[in-house]
Design an enzyme around this catalytic site. Structure first.
Site, short mmCIF file in Angstrom:
data_model
loop_
_atom_site.label_atom_id
_atom_site.label_comp_id
_atom_site.label_asym_id
_atom_site.label_seq_id
_atom_site.Cartn_x
_atom_site.Cartn_y
_atom_site.Cartn_z
N CYS A 75 0.80 -1.23 0.00
CA CYS A 75 0.00 0.00 0.00
C CYS A 75 0.83 1.28 0.00
O CYS A 75 0.69 2.12 -0.88
CB CYS A 75 -0.94 0.01 1.21
SG CYS A 75 -2.13 -1.34 1.25
N HIS A 134 -0.63 6.55 2.77
CA HIS A 134 -0.70 5.25 3.44
C HIS A 134 -1.55 5.29 4.70
O HIS A 134 -2.27 4.34 5.02
CB HIS A 134 0.70 4.73 3.80
CG HIS A 134 0.65 3.40 4.48
ND1 HIS A 134 1.07 3.22 5.78
CD2 HIS A 134 0.19 2.19 4.06
CE1 HIS A 134 0.89 1.95 6.13
NE2 HIS A 134 0.36 1.30 5.11
#
Length: 491
Positions: A75, A134
């Site tokens: 991610c 993130h």
């Protein structure tokens, strides 16, 4: 005549794009929706049982990219590459925490921290809701810590919003269960799935959606163009969704992966032991590189992922309906982006973090307002780093510095003059390049080089590594691979 219309005419686009607000010198708005772990498996792309009716409807007026690839299959690093338009050039840029560790410490400079920062510098009002970088809510703090006031992207946002509801923090909400608990609070003594007896507001993405709709109503009354970034959590683990989305599927009819075993001639080091998935301790099975999931459990987990994806699809439908009801869609670029893919049992893997197609290939849909042509699926190879220059071209803003991507505008408008036809990926001490036919991957291990080659013309499931039998193809593709080696590895 505005600068943006002049750009379109000079480029000789075959399709006329009419931004209604251009006569008032207003640039197009941008609605960007990031969907965590959404692989390129959507109803309109075919060969699937997944139900994504709202994304399918959007695709009728947009371009859906079936061969879109992220730079890094995790991610934080994937989002860093996407937001900066740069492929990783340092090992630390493959880390999930690259943004929280480095971005807040940097002084603002002439080079913007992200394309959102650059839009803000050029007159856009920027709003972030949910997971765009993130962090689950945009602030830097640990999974089990109190929310801080340190933004992960300190210069990108005019407004940073989030409704954590009964979960109280962004990270608690990210790993939420319907009773208000989360993975951390339950010490991982949870299942990797849940069919909650709740409505859409019973999970965080429903709250995010309502907040986004409310903000759209506010943005409609502003004079400046806006960038609204919305980050939906599902279908990231745990695969949780209201029961009504589970009820869309008949579990025993769900097809399991066509390639449920490890590829031939591949080291286990190239694979993934499914550690993130198996940390959910109450899962009925814990498949890994030694144990293949039973058919029934594979169906259950795929059912859970599909239900979570259908839940996010429904939230996207609500947001797009609001955009239309507010009469904003006529001057708003819409981008739907999955931050990476996810193995659903393919190659004996449950998770991301590989350099295979399933981990790197993710959803990408882009709608240009006023484009008169019917929507279509575009099969050309494209990368997440291409989105930054695409947005700059569509808004008539000069891109700052050097970007690794190439604008997709000519491809969207079918003015085929793009030079780049490959995509690069980086992870696990390796680099991969994908072209129209092959994927070549090189790992740097124990002081030596290990190659893997997959022929997508005859083996689209990447089930057999044919590098040893095809040294000529490997040698032919090595220079192409080297072009993507941006300083990460010794040549």
């Amino acid at each position: 005549m505005t600068v943006l219309i002049q750009r379109f005419l000079l480029l000789g686009f075959a399709v006329w794009i009419n931004f209604p607000a251009l006569s008032q010198a207003k640039k197009p708005n941008i609605l960007f929706i990031a969907v965590d772990d959404l692989r390129a498996e959507l109803g309109h792309l075919g060969d699937t049982q997944i139900l994504t009716p709202n994304l399918d409807e959007l695709a009728k007026e947009a371009v859906s990219f079936s061969n879109h690839f992220v730079a890094v299959p995790t991610c934080g690093a994937s989002r860093a590459a996407f937001l900066t338009g740069r492929r990783p050039s340092r090992r630390v840029e493959l880390n999930n925490n690259i943004m929280q560790d480095e971005f807040p410490k940097k002084e603002e400079s002439s080079i913007p921290e992200t394309f959102i920062h650059h839009l803000r510098r050029n007159g856009y009002h920027t709003v972030g809701i949910g997971k765009i970088s993130h962090s689950a809510d945009g602030y830097v703090y640990g999974y089990e810590e109190e929310v801080s006031d340190q933004r992960e992207l300190p210069y990108s946002w005019d407004e940073l919003l989030f409704d954590a509801g009964k979960w109280k923090t962004g990270w608690n909400a990210f790993f939420a269960y319907s009773d208000g608990e989360n993975r951390q609070s339950m010490n991982k003594q949870v299942k990797p799935y849940e069919a909650g007896d709740v409505d859409d507001l019973g999970y965080p993405d429903g709250l995010t959606t309502q907040l986004a709709i409310s903000k759209l109503k506010d943005l409609k009354n502003q004079n400046e163009p806006f960038f609204l970034g919305i980050g939906l959590f599902k279908p990231h683990l745990p695969f949780t969704a209201p029961k009504k989305y589970w009820d869309l599927y008949q579990e025993d009819q769900i097809e399991i992966a066509k390639n449920p075993n490890k590829p031939l001639h591949v080291s286990d080091q190239s694979l993934l032991p499914s550690g993130e998935f198996n940390q959910y301790a109450l899962g009925e099975e814990h498949p890994n590189l030694s144990t293949v999931a039973s058919k029934a459990y594979a169906q259950k987990i795929k059912h859970a992922y599909y239900a979570a994806a259908s839940y996010s699809d429904a939230q996207i439908g609500l947001i797009l309906d609001a955009l239309k009801a507010l009469d904003l869609e006529k001057n708003t670029i819409v981008i739907i982006w999955g931050d990476h893919g996810w193995h659903l049992g393919e190659q004996q893997i449950w998770g991301k973090h590989t350099l295979f197609e399933n981990a790197l290939n993710s959803a990408l849909i882009l709608k240009i307002p006023g484009k008169t042509e019917q929507g279509r699926t575009e099969n050309s190879i494209v990368e997440s780093v291409d989105i930054y220059p695409t947005i700059m071209e569509l808004t008539g803003i000069d891109a700052p510095g050097e970007l690794d991507g190439e604008s997709l505008v000519s491809l969207i408008l079918q003015n085929q003059n793009r030079q780049k036809k490959v995509a690069y990926g980086y992870f696990n001490n390796g680099i991969t390049v994908r072209n129209d036919r092959y994927r070549l991957t090189r790992f740097y291990r124990n002081g030596g080089l290990i190659y893997e080659l997959y022929d997508h013309q005859i083996d689209p499931l990447e089930s057999v590594n044919i590098a040893k039998e095809n040294p000529d193809i490997v040698l032919e593709m090595i220079p192409l691979l080297e072009k993507g080696n941006t300083g990460l590895f010794e040549k």
